[in-house]
Design a protein around this motif. Structure first.
Motif, PDB file in Angstrom:
ATOM      1  N   ILE A 107      -1.144   2.873   2.815  1.00  0.00           N
ATOM      2  CA  ILE A 107      -0.111   3.294   1.861  1.00  0.00           C
ATOM      3  C   ILE A 107       0.618   2.074   1.310  1.00  0.00           C
ATOM      4  O   ILE A 107       0.787   1.916   0.087  1.00  0.00           O
ATOM      5  CB  ILE A 107       0.883   4.267   2.527  1.00  0.00           C
ATOM      6  N   TYR A 108       1.077   1.191   2.197  1.00  0.00           N
ATOM      7  CA  TYR A 108       1.789  -0.015   1.758  1.00  0.00           C
ATOM      8  C   TYR A 108       0.877  -0.925   0.937  1.00  0.00           C
ATOM      9  O   TYR A 108       1.324  -1.552  -0.040  1.00  0.00           O
ATOM     10  CB  TYR A 108       2.338  -0.785   2.967  1.00  0.00           C
ATOM     11  N   PHE A 109      -0.389  -1.005   1.337  1.00  0.00           N
ATOM     12  CA  PHE A 109      -1.348  -1.838   0.610  1.00  0.00           C
ATOM     13  C   PHE A 109      -1.556  -1.301  -0.804  1.00  0.00           C
ATOM     14  O   PHE A 109      -1.624  -2.076  -1.773  1.00  0.00           O
ATOM     15  CB  PHE A 109      -2.678  -1.855   1.367  1.00  0.00           C
ATOM     16  N   ALA A 110      -1.631   0.033  -0.918  1.00  0.00           N
ATOM     17  CA  ALA A 110      -1.789   0.656  -2.232  1.00  0.00           C
ATOM     18  C   ALA A 110      -0.560   0.401  -3.106  1.00  0.00           C
ATOM     19  O   ALA A 110      -0.681   0.116  -4.310  1.00  0.00           O
ATOM     20  CB  ALA A 110      -2.023   2.153  -2.077  1.00  0.00           C
ATOM     21  N   ILE A 111       0.629   0.485  -2.508  1.00  0.00           N
ATOM     22  CA  ILE A 111       1.861   0.219  -3.256  1.00  0.00           C
ATOM     23  C   ILE A 111       1.871  -1.222  -3.757  1.00  0.00           C
ATOM     24  O   ILE A 111       2.258  -1.500  -4.900  1.00  0.00           O
ATOM     25  CB  ILE A 111       3.104   0.491  -2.373  1.00  0.00           C
ATOM     26  N   ALA A 112       1.436  -2.143  -2.886  1.00  0.00           N
ATOM     27  CA  ALA A 112       1.386  -3.556  -3.274  1.00  0.00           C
ATOM     28  C   ALA A 112       0.434  -3.767  -4.450  1.00  0.00           C
ATOM     29  O   ALA A 112       0.743  -4.524  -5.381  1.00  0.00           O
ATOM     30  CB  ALA A 112       0.948  -4.411  -2.082  1.00  0.00           C
ATOM     31  N   LYS A 113      -0.709  -3.099  -4.418  1.00  0.00           N
ATOM     32  CA  LYS A 113      -1.677  -3.243  -5.509  1.00  0.00           C
ATOM     33  C   LYS A 113      -1.131  -2.661  -6.807  1.00  0.00           C
ATOM     34  O   LYS A 113      -1.341  -3.217  -7.897  1.00  0.00           O
ATOM     35  CB  LYS A 113      -2.992  -2.558  -5.126  1.00  0.00           C
ATOM     36  N   ILE A 114      -0.440  -1.514  -6.700  1.00  0.00           N
ATOM     37  CA  ILE A 114       0.159  -0.899  -7.894  1.00  0.00           C
ATOM     38  C   ILE A 114       1.188  -1.835  -8.510  1.00  0.00           C
ATOM     39  O   ILE A 114       1.316  -1.942  -9.743  1.00  0.00           O
ATOM     40  CB  ILE A 114       0.807   0.454  -7.524  1.00  0.00           C
ATOM     41  N   MET A 115       1.932  -2.549  -7.639  1.00  0.00           N
ATOM     42  CA  MET A 115       2.960  -3.477  -8.114  1.00  0.00           C
ATOM     43  C   MET A 115       2.382  -4.856  -8.427  1.00  0.00           C
ATOM     44  O   MET A 115       3.122  -5.804  -8.690  1.00  0.00           O
ATOM     45  CB  MET A 115       4.074  -3.592  -7.074  1.00  0.00           C
ATOM     46  N   LYS A 116       1.017  -4.946  -8.350  1.00  0.00           N
ATOM     47  CA  LYS A 116       0.307  -6.187  -8.681  1.00  0.00           C
ATOM     48  C   LYS A 116       0.733  -7.365  -7.793  1.00  0.00           C
ATOM     49  O   LYS A 116       0.909  -8.502  -8.260  1.00  0.00           O
ATOM     50  CB  LYS A 116       0.480  -6.544 -10.161  1.00  0.00           C
ATOM     51  N   ILE A 117       0.908  -7.067  -6.499  1.00  0.00           N
ATOM     52  CA  ILE A 117       1.225  -8.113  -5.520  1.00  0.00           C
ATOM     53  C   ILE A 117      -0.052  -8.476  -4.781  1.00  0.00           C
ATOM     54  O   ILE A 117      -0.725  -7.605  -4.224  1.00  0.00           O
ATOM     55  CB  ILE A 117       2.301  -7.628  -4.526  1.00  0.00           C
ATOM     56  N   GLU A 118      -0.387  -9.753  -4.792  1.00  0.00           N
ATOM     57  CA  GLU A 118      -1.608 -10.207  -4.133  1.00  0.00           C
ATOM     58  C   GLU A 118      -1.373 -10.311  -2.627  1.00  0.00           C
ATOM     59  O   GLU A 118      -0.585 -11.137  -2.172  1.00  0.00           O
ATOM     60  CB  GLU A 118      -2.040 -11.565  -4.691  1.00  0.00           C
ATOM     61  N   VAL A 119      -2.033  -9.467  -1.864  1.00  0.00           N
ATOM     62  CA  VAL A 119      -1.885  -9.478  -0.416  1.00  0.00           C
ATOM     63  C   VAL A 119      -3.183  -8.991   0.215  1.00  0.00           C
ATOM     64  O   VAL A 119      -3.880  -8.146  -0.356  1.00  0.00           O
ATOM     65  CB  VAL A 119      -0.702  -8.580   0.033  1.00  0.00           C
ATOM     66  N   THR A 120      -3.503  -9.532   1.372  1.00  0.00           N
ATOM     67  CA  THR A 120      -4.704  -9.085   2.076  1.00  0.00           C
ATOM     68  C   THR A 120      -4.369  -7.897   2.967  1.00  0.00           C
ATOM     69  O   THR A 120      -3.238  -7.750   3.438  1.00  0.00           O
ATOM     70  CB  THR A 120      -5.291 -10.212   2.941  1.00  0.00           C
ATOM     71  N   PHE A 121      -5.379  -7.069   3.200  1.00  0.00           N
ATOM     72  CA  PHE A 121      -5.195  -5.913   4.080  1.00  0.00           C
ATOM     73  C   PHE A 121      -4.854  -6.377   5.494  1.00  0.00           C
ATOM     74  O   PHE A 121      -4.058  -5.743   6.196  1.00  0.00           O
ATOM     75  CB  PHE A 121      -6.467  -5.059   4.096  1.00  0.00           C
ATOM     76  N   LYS A 122      -5.449  -7.484   5.919  1.00  0.00           N
ATOM     77  CA  LYS A 122      -5.199  -8.018   7.261  1.00  0.00           C
ATOM     78  C   LYS A 122      -3.728  -8.376   7.446  1.00  0.00           C
ATOM     79  O   LYS A 122      -3.132  -8.094   8.493  1.00  0.00           O
ATOM     80  CB  LYS A 122      -6.075  -9.256   7.498  1.00  0.00           C
ATOM     81  N   LYS A 123      -3.150  -8.996   6.443  1.00  0.00           N
ATOM     82  CA  LYS A 123      -1.744  -9.387   6.538  1.00  0.00           C
ATOM     83  C   LYS A 123      -0.835  -8.166   6.606  1.00  0.00           C
ATOM     84  O   LYS A 123       0.129  -8.135   7.390  1.00  0.00           O
ATOM     85  CB  LYS A 123      -1.366 -10.257   5.331  1.00  0.00           C
ATOM     86  N   MET A 124      -1.154  -7.142   5.823  1.00  0.00           N
ATOM     87  CA  MET A 124      -0.354  -5.915   5.831  1.00  0.00           C
ATOM     88  C   MET A 124      -0.472  -5.197   7.170  1.00  0.00           C
ATOM     89  O   MET A 124       0.527  -4.699   7.723  1.00  0.00           O
ATOM     90  CB  MET A 124      -0.798  -4.991   4.696  1.00  0.00           C
ATOM     91  N   LEU A 125      -1.680  -5.126   7.714  1.00  0.00           N
ATOM     92  CA  LEU A 125      -1.888  -4.464   9.003  1.00  0.00           C
ATOM     93  C   LEU A 125      -1.185  -5.232  10.118  1.00  0.00           C
ATOM     94  O   LEU A 125      -0.568  -4.627  11.012  1.00  0.00           O
ATOM     95  CB  LEU A 125      -3.386  -4.369   9.299  1.00  0.00           C
ATOM     96  N   SER A 126      -1.247  -6.542  10.069  1.00  0.00           N
ATOM     97  CA  SER A 126      -0.572  -7.372  11.069  1.00  0.00           C
ATOM     98  C   SER A 126       0.929  -7.101  11.068  1.00  0.00           C
ATOM     99  O   SER A 126       1.547  -6.943  12.132  1.00  0.00           O
ATOM    100  CB  SER A 126      -0.842  -8.857  10.795  1.00  0.00           C
ATOM    101  N   LEU A 127       1.520  -7.026   9.894  1.00  0.00           N
ATOM    102  CA  LEU A 127       2.957  -6.744   9.783  1.00  0.00           C
ATOM    103  C   LEU A 127       3.292  -5.391  10.401  1.00  0.00           C
ATOM    104  O   LEU A 127       4.283  -5.262  11.144  1.00  0.00           O
ATOM    105  CB  LEU A 127       3.387  -6.778   8.320  1.00  0.00           C
TER     106      LEU A 127
END
Length: 232
Positions: free
Chosen positions: A105-125
């Motif tokens: 969910i957070y990863f999808a929100i980041a992509k919608i907001m055009k924020i470059e982030v890896t799935f690994k970093k989001m899962l780690s957080l």
């Protein structure tokens, strides 16, 4: 040692799960450069399993005497074993699933907001912030096991002061110190690690907290209704 060298040493180290308790900002700096998943996830699962065992023990401790229940010592032992085993199994499978779903969910929100982030970093957080909530559960359950209190009431929640039931009790239980602490860390992490603005980070966390309140209220009201029906 210069500030540049200190910063370099910080990012060269992997983030520490237990460091989230005393130095979350430092762990966020490390996580931004070197997100880790496997070892923290194993620790989170072990913490969840400890919580499951304590839940089973607390359920037994809070039950009326065996004679009142019409249960023999063997029946009680079997009930305790089944309770602990089933709770542990549910925890073992549900914790990774919940972490994965929330990360998606957070990863999808980041992509919608055009924020470059890896799935690994989001899962780690998510793993690191969830650890705080689980530690809170373990602390509460240890205390309840010692005093043989109601395992459904978190001592660090508002409901421990009010003692409400139903929807109100469920809502007040959501306002719990470790849960709120975990949410605050998540908001800070979304900003410092992922790159959301401060406003967006807090908005996301608050929205999900409100959604959690709604689910808690509905669940509490439903449980109260079913308990009332069982009395007839």
């Amino acid at each position: 040692m210069t500030e540049v060298e200190l910063s370099k040493n910080t990012v060269e180290k992997k983030p520490s799960l237990f460091g989230m308790i005393f130095s979350p900002s430092e762990q966020f700096e490390r996580m931004r450069e070197k997100p880790v998943i496997l070892v923290p996830l194993i620790i989170v699962l072990i913490t969840g399993l400890i919580m499951s065992v304590l839940v089973g023990l607390n359920v037994i401790n809070y039950l009326p005497p065996m004679d009142d229940l019409g249960m023999s010592a063997e029946d009680l032992q079997m009930f305790q074993t089944i309770t602990i085993a089933s709770t542990a199994a549910i925890t073992f499978f549900s914790v990774p699933v919940i972490l994965l779903v929330m990360t998606l969910i957070y990863f999808a929100i980041a992509k919608i907001m055009k924020i470059e982030v890896t799935f690994k970093k989001m899962l780690s957080l998510n793993i690191f912030t969830a650890f705080i909530g689980l530690v809170g559960q373990v602390i509460n359950l240890l205390i309840m096991a010692a005093i043989k209190g109601d395992p459904e009431v978190m001592l660090t929640s508002l409901n421990s002061l009010v003692g409400a039931t139903g929807a109100l009790g469920a809502v007040l239980s959501t306002f719990e110190i470790f849960s709120i602490w975990s949410s605050i860390l998540l908001a800070l992490g979304l900003h410092k690690v992922i790159g959301f603005s401060k406003k967006a980070s807090w908005t996301i966390v608050i929205v999900f907290f409100i959604i959690g309140l709604i689910f808690a209220a509905v669940s509490g009201a439903a449980n109260e209704m079913f308990e009332g029906m069982n009395q007839f």
